[in-house]
Design a protein around this motif. Structure first.
Motif, PDB file in Angstrom:
ATOM      1  N   ARG A 210       1.032  -1.131   0.015  1.00 45.36           N
ATOM      2  CA  ARG A 210      -0.242  -0.227  -0.074  1.00 45.36           C
ATOM      3  C   ARG A 210       1.189   1.200  -0.148  1.00 45.36           C
ATOM      4  O   ARG A 210       0.838   2.452  -0.628  1.00 45.36           O
ATOM      5  CB  ARG A 210      -0.864  -0.157   1.001  1.00 45.36           C
ATOM      6  N   TYR A 211       1.622   1.236   0.885  1.00 46.75           N
ATOM      7  CA  TYR A 211       2.621   2.477   0.949  1.00 46.75           C
ATOM      8  C   TYR A 211       3.710   2.456  -0.376  1.00 46.75           C
ATOM      9  O   TYR A 211       4.322   3.765  -0.497  1.00 46.75           O
ATOM     10  CB  TYR A 211       3.007   2.603   2.713  1.00 46.75           C
ATOM     11  N   THR A 212       3.797   1.369  -0.781  1.00 39.99           N
ATOM     12  CA  THR A 212       5.013   1.675  -2.034  1.00 39.99           C
ATOM     13  C   THR A 212       3.575   2.633  -3.201  1.00 39.99           C
ATOM     14  O   THR A 212       5.215   3.017  -3.922  1.00 39.99           O
ATOM     15  CB  THR A 212       5.416   0.542  -2.196  1.00 39.99           C
ATOM     16  N   VAL A 213       2.704   1.759  -3.478  1.00 37.70           N
ATOM     17  CA  VAL A 213       2.091   2.196  -4.885  1.00 37.70           C
ATOM     18  C   VAL A 213       2.051   3.641  -4.344  1.00 37.70           C
ATOM     19  O   VAL A 213       1.884   4.345  -5.393  1.00 37.70           O
ATOM     20  CB  VAL A 213       1.303   1.278  -4.816  1.00 37.70           C
ATOM     21  N   ALA A 214       1.150   4.277  -3.011  1.00 37.38           N
ATOM     22  CA  ALA A 214       0.399   5.216  -3.058  1.00 37.38           C
ATOM     23  C   ALA A 214       2.129   5.969  -3.236  1.00 37.38           C
ATOM     24  O   ALA A 214       1.953   7.520  -3.586  1.00 37.38           O
ATOM     25  CB  ALA A 214       0.282   5.558  -1.545  1.00 37.38           C
ATOM     26  N   ALA A 215       3.587   5.545  -2.342  1.00 44.70           N
ATOM     27  CA  ALA A 215       4.574   7.014  -3.023  1.00 44.70           C
ATOM     28  C   ALA A 215       4.774   7.179  -4.192  1.00 44.70           C
ATOM     29  O   ALA A 215       4.853   8.070  -4.701  1.00 44.70           O
ATOM     30  CB  ALA A 215       5.747   6.933  -2.294  1.00 44.70           C
ATOM     31  N   HIS A 216       5.159   5.974  -4.593  1.00 43.58           N
ATOM     32  CA  HIS A 216       4.682   6.455  -6.321  1.00 43.58           C
ATOM     33  C   HIS A 216       4.130   6.925  -6.971  1.00 43.58           C
ATOM     34  O   HIS A 216       4.457   7.934  -7.320  1.00 43.58           O
ATOM     35  CB  HIS A 216       5.297   4.459  -7.211  1.00 43.58           C
ATOM     36  N   ALA A 217       2.599   6.876  -7.096  1.00 38.49           N
ATOM     37  CA  ALA A 217       1.393   8.103  -7.912  1.00 38.49           C
ATOM     38  C   ALA A 217       1.512   8.539  -7.483  1.00 38.49           C
ATOM     39  O   ALA A 217       1.235   9.964  -8.133  1.00 38.49           O
ATOM     40  CB  ALA A 217       0.548   6.783  -6.426  1.00 38.49           C
ATOM     41  N   CYS A 218       1.806   9.561  -5.583  1.00 38.15           N
ATOM     42  CA  CYS A 218       1.832  10.292  -5.130  1.00 38.15           C
ATOM     43  C   CYS A 218       2.894  11.594  -5.143  1.00 38.15           C
ATOM     44  O   CYS A 218       2.661  13.094  -5.761  1.00 38.15           O
ATOM     45  CB  CYS A 218       1.793  10.790  -3.649  1.00 38.15           C
ATOM     46  N   LEU A 219       4.259  10.729  -6.056  1.00 38.51           N
ATOM     47  CA  LEU A 219       5.219  11.579  -7.171  1.00 38.51           C
ATOM     48  C   LEU A 219       4.682  12.261  -7.367  1.00 38.51           C
ATOM     49  O   LEU A 219       5.401  13.140  -7.709  1.00 38.51           O
ATOM     50  CB  LEU A 219       6.169  10.449  -7.072  1.00 38.51           C
ATOM     51  N   LEU A 220       3.927  12.018  -8.508  1.00 36.49           N
ATOM     52  CA  LEU A 220       3.529  12.961  -9.815  1.00 36.49           C
ATOM     53  C   LEU A 220       2.685  13.909  -9.729  1.00 36.49           C
ATOM     54  O   LEU A 220       1.896  14.582 -10.378  1.00 36.49           O
ATOM     55  CB  LEU A 220       2.828  11.946 -10.547  1.00 36.49           C
ATOM     56  N   LEU A 221       2.235  14.078  -8.120  1.00 36.99           N
ATOM     57  CA  LEU A 221       1.397  15.309  -7.484  1.00 36.99           C
ATOM     58  C   LEU A 221       2.299  16.054  -6.656  1.00 36.99           C
ATOM     59  O   LEU A 221       1.009  17.344  -6.618  1.00 36.99           O
ATOM     60  CB  LEU A 221       0.366  14.581  -7.498  1.00 36.99           C
ATOM     61  N   LEU A 222       3.056  15.736  -6.596  1.00 36.92           N
ATOM     62  CA  LEU A 222       3.741  17.331  -5.587  1.00 36.92           C
ATOM     63  C   LEU A 222       4.245  18.745  -6.621  1.00 36.92           C
ATOM     64  O   LEU A 222       4.166  18.686  -7.401  1.00 36.92           O
ATOM     65  CB  LEU A 222       5.558  16.770  -5.440  1.00 36.92           C
ATOM     66  N   ASN A 223       3.644  19.965  -5.447  1.00 37.30           N
ATOM     67  CA  ASN A 223       4.110  20.972  -5.920  1.00 37.30           C
ATOM     68  C   ASN A 223       2.914  21.392  -6.442  1.00 37.30           C
ATOM     69  O   ASN A 223       3.131  22.445  -7.224  1.00 37.30           O
ATOM     70  CB  ASN A 223       5.376  21.512  -6.508  1.00 37.30           C
ATOM     71  N   ARG A 224       1.850  20.669  -6.854  1.00 35.09           N
ATOM     72  CA  ARG A 224       0.645  20.852  -8.139  1.00 35.09           C
ATOM     73  C   ARG A 224      -0.672  20.550  -7.228  1.00 35.09           C
ATOM     74  O   ARG A 224      -0.905  19.748  -6.456  1.00 35.09           O
ATOM     75  CB  ARG A 224       0.637  19.508  -8.668  1.00 35.09           C
ATOM     76  N   PRO A 225      -1.475  21.755  -7.223  1.00 33.17           N
ATOM     77  CA  PRO A 225      -2.762  21.236  -6.395  1.00 33.17           C
ATOM     78  C   PRO A 225      -3.143  20.756  -7.416  1.00 33.17           C
ATOM     79  O   PRO A 225      -3.940  19.809  -8.394  1.00 33.17           O
ATOM     80  CB  PRO A 225      -3.663  22.627  -6.898  1.00 33.17           C
ATOM     81  N   SER A 226      -4.092  19.357  -6.573  1.00 34.57           N
ATOM     82  CA  SER A 226      -4.297  18.046  -6.959  1.00 34.57           C
ATOM     83  C   SER A 226      -4.932  17.487  -5.103  1.00 34.57           C
ATOM     84  O   SER A 226      -5.605  17.370  -4.188  1.00 34.57           O
ATOM     85  CB  SER A 226      -3.427  16.945  -6.795  1.00 34.57           C
ATOM     86  N   ARG A 227      -6.506  16.861  -6.008  1.00 35.93           N
ATOM     87  CA  ARG A 227      -7.164  16.739  -5.130  1.00 35.93           C
ATOM     88  C   ARG A 227      -7.103  14.359  -4.814  1.00 35.93           C
ATOM     89  O   ARG A 227      -7.794  13.212  -4.511  1.00 35.93           O
ATOM     90  CB  ARG A 227      -8.911  16.027  -5.917  1.00 35.93           C
TER      91      ARG A 227
END
Length: 289
Positions: A85-102
Motif C-alpha cells: 500500500r505505501y509503496t504504490v501510494a508513494a510512487h503514485a503521489c510522486l506525480l502530484l507534488l507541488n501541484r494542486p490536486s485532489r
C-alpha cells in the motif's frame, strides 16, 4: 409541526452526509505517520531521502489521503500488506507534488496481482475476423476508477530505480491523462494557453519516437511509447522521474514541458550519470581497453 420536524431532520441528515467524509479526511490527514510507515516509503522510494523536507511533507500528506480514499484488493491469492500500500501510494503521489490536486479523484480501487496477469483481448484482422486472446500485462489503468498492478514488478522498480520499468508511474500517468476527459496524451494543464506549446512539442517528440522505433534506433524513451499518444505520454512521464538526466539530454523541449507541468525537477534528487569511458588502444597488448 411534524412536517417541519421531518424536514429539519432530513436537512440535518443531508448535511451530516456531506460533512462526514470531509471530517474523516481531515482526521486522517491530521494523524502523524508512524515511523515504520515512513521507513516503508524511504525503503521503496529511492528519491525520498534526496527530497527537501517540504516535499517530503507534501508526499506524506498525499500518501495519507491516497490510502484513506482508495481501496486495495489482492487478486490471485495475494494478501495486500502495508508495504504494498505505501509503496504504490508513494510512487503514485510522486506525480502530484507541488501541484494542486485532489489525489486522483476518479480512482477508487487498486487491484494487486502477485505477478504478471492475463486479460482477455478481442483482435480483428484485415478481413474483420475476431480472435479472442489473453494478453499478459504488468499493469493497466481502467476508465472505471481502477488500476491493476503486478506487485512483483512494482518491487523491481523500487529496488532498481531507472533500471526496471516503473509500472506505477506508468499507469498513474494514464490516470493523470484521463483527468482532461479523455486519455490522449494531453492531461489537464490548467491554463488553456499551455495546450498549444504542449501539443506542438509532444506531437513532434511522438513522431520522432515512431521513426526511432521503425528504424530500430534506441534512445532513452522505450519504443512502447510509439504505440499511440497516450502510451507516449505514460512512457515519457515514467522516464522523466526515473531517468531525468538522460531525458533532458536527449529531449530538452519535452523535458521543459514536463518540468512546467509537474513543477519539480527530478534531476535534483538523482545524481548525474557518469559518461561511459571512451575505449583507448593499448599498444602494449594490441587491443582496445
Amino acid at each position: 409541526m411534524d412536517a417541519l420536524f421531518v424536514l429539519a431532520a432530513l436537512g440535518l441528515a443531508g448535511g451530516a452526509a456531506l460533512l462526514w467524509p470531509r471530517w474523516r479526511l481531515r482526521r486522517a490527514l491530521a494523524a502523524p505517520m508512524d515511523p515504520a510507515q515512513v521507513a516503508l516509503i524511504r525503503r521503496n522510494l529511492p528519491l525520498y531521502d534526496a527530497m527537501p523536507p517540504e516535499l517530503q511533507q507534501q508526499l506524506k500528506r498525499m500518501v495519507r489521503q491516497f490510502l484513506h480514499q482508495k481501496t486495495f484488493i489482492g487478486c490471485a491469492g495475494l494478501e495486500v500488506t502495508d508495504e504494498m500500500r505505501y509503496t504504490v501510494a508513494a510512487h503514485a503521489c510522486l506525480l502530484l507534488l507541488n501541484r494542486p490536486s485532489r489525489v486522483y479523484p476518479r480512482l477508487t480501487t487498486i487491484l494487486m496481482y502477485p505477478t504478471e496477469f492475463l486479460v482477455p483481448r478481442r483482435e480483428a484482422d484485415a478481413a474483420g475476423v475476431i480472435t479472442e486472446t489473453r494478453q499478459g500485462l504488468l499493469g493497466e489503468s481502467w476508465g472505471d476508477g481502477r488500476v491493476v498492478l503486478s506487485w512483483d514488478h512494482v518491487q523491481q522498480a523500487a529496488r532498481a530505480w531507472g533500471a526496471a520499468p516503473n509500472v506505477v508511474l506508468h499507469e498513474f500517468a494514464h490516470q493523470l491523462d484521463s483527468e482532461s476527459g479523455s486519455t490522449n496524451g494531453a492531461p489537464y494543464l490548467g491554463n488553456p494557453q499551455r495546450y498549444e506549446s504542449w501539443s506542438t512539442v509532444l506531437s513532434r517528440e511522438y513522431q520522432r519516437l515512431r521513426r526511432d522505433a521503425m528504424y530500430g534506433q534506441q534512445g532513452v524513451l522505450d519504443h512502447y511509447g510509439a504505440s499511440n499518444p497516450a502510451e507516449f505520454f505514460a512512457v515519457a512521464v515514467e522516464t522523466y522521474f526515473t531517468k531525468p538526466w538522460q531525458l533532458a539530454d536527449e529531449h530538452a523541449e519535452l523535458y521543459a514541458e514536463f518540468q512546467e507541468y509537474f513543477r519539480v525537477d527530478p534531476r535534483a534528487w538523482l545524481p548525474e550519470p557518469r559518461p561511459a569511458p571512451v575505449p583507448e588502444w593499448n599498444f602494449a597488448y594490441g587491443q582496445w581497453q
